[in-house]
Design an enzyme around this catalytic site. Structure first.
Site, short mmCIF file in Angstrom:
data_model
loop_
_atom_site.label_atom_id
_atom_site.label_comp_id
_atom_site.label_asym_id
_atom_site.label_seq_id
_atom_site.Cartn_x
_atom_site.Cartn_y
_atom_site.Cartn_z
N GLY A 11 -51.14 22.56 -34.97
CA GLY A 11 -50.71 21.22 -34.59
C GLY A 11 -51.75 20.57 -33.69
O GLY A 11 -52.90 20.99 -33.65
N CYS A 12 -51.32 19.58 -32.95
CA CYS A 12 -52.22 18.86 -32.06
C CYS A 12 -52.91 19.83 -31.11
O CYS A 12 -52.26 20.64 -30.45
CB CYS A 12 -51.43 17.82 -31.27
SG CYS A 12 -52.42 16.92 -30.06
N PHE A 13 -54.22 19.74 -31.05
CA PHE A 13 -54.97 20.72 -30.27
C PHE A 13 -54.81 20.56 -28.76
O PHE A 13 -55.09 21.48 -28.00
CB PHE A 13 -56.44 20.79 -30.66
CG PHE A 13 -57.19 19.49 -30.84
CD1 PHE A 13 -56.93 18.34 -30.12
CD2 PHE A 13 -58.22 19.44 -31.77
CE1 PHE A 13 -57.66 17.18 -30.29
CE2 PHE A 13 -58.97 18.28 -31.96
CZ PHE A 13 -58.68 17.15 -31.22
N HIS A 158 -46.02 21.31 -27.74
CA HIS A 158 -46.19 22.75 -27.58
C HIS A 158 -45.54 23.25 -26.30
O HIS A 158 -45.68 22.63 -25.24
CB HIS A 158 -47.68 23.11 -27.57
CG HIS A 158 -48.34 22.85 -28.88
ND1 HIS A 158 -48.91 21.64 -29.21
CD2 HIS A 158 -48.49 23.63 -29.97
CE1 HIS A 158 -49.39 21.70 -30.43
NE2 HIS A 158 -49.14 22.90 -30.92
#
Length: 165
Positions: A11-13, A158
């Protein structure tokens, strides 16, 4: 034993980088792009979802303090590996779950850990995580590096789930 490098996409880093950097044994973390064909990929290229790249975290770690297996088990706790091409509000192939291995030993460990995660039933369905050989890593633009440190209220999907494998 020397440092080891791992490449993980989940997903988004931004959120991945922020959680992983706090683990004991982490020496360096960069965000960037891997898995596509375009050379020198940039965010403007990758965000459209047509380059084949995934937002990826490059992790340099001390395997005496943190094993690759421990790192992967943590990876499977900080994102939902069962959603193909999606994490939270982020949708597209660039947000897929993928482990990019750099050696046959990493590949074997990744396969073993994914199987362990699936057998545990912790996620309720099998992981959609892809395991593939690492290719070129294109470091993301400076404003993406340490994003949640620079922007503490920034978006992330996250967090560490209370799941056991």
């Amino acid at each position: 034993m020397a440092s080891e490098t791992a490449y993980l996409a989940g997903g988004c880093f931004w959120g991945m980088e922020d959680l992983i950097r706090k683990l004991p044994g982490i020496e360096d973390v960069d965000v960037g792009y891997m898995g596509g064909e375009l050379k020198n990929a940039t965010y403007n290229d990758v965000k459209k979802g047509h380059t084949g790249h995934a937002e990826t975290v490059k992790i340099v770690f001390d395997p005496k303090q943190l094993t690759y297996e421990q790192l992967l088990l943590f990876f499977f706790k900080i994102h939902d590996p069962t959603t193909a091409n999606r994490q939270g509000n982020d949708i597209g192939t660039q947000y897929r779950s993928e482990i990019f291995y750099t050696s046959e030993a990493q590949k074997a460990t990744a396969e073993k850990v994914k199987e362990r995660v699936d057998k545990s039933g912790a996620w309720g369905k099998p992981a959609a995580t892809i395991i593939d050989k690492a290719g070129d890593f294109w470091k993301a633009e400076d404003y993406h590096q340490d994003y949640l440190v620079k922007n503490p209220g920034g978006y992330t999907c996250h967090f560490v789930r209370r799941v056991e494998f």
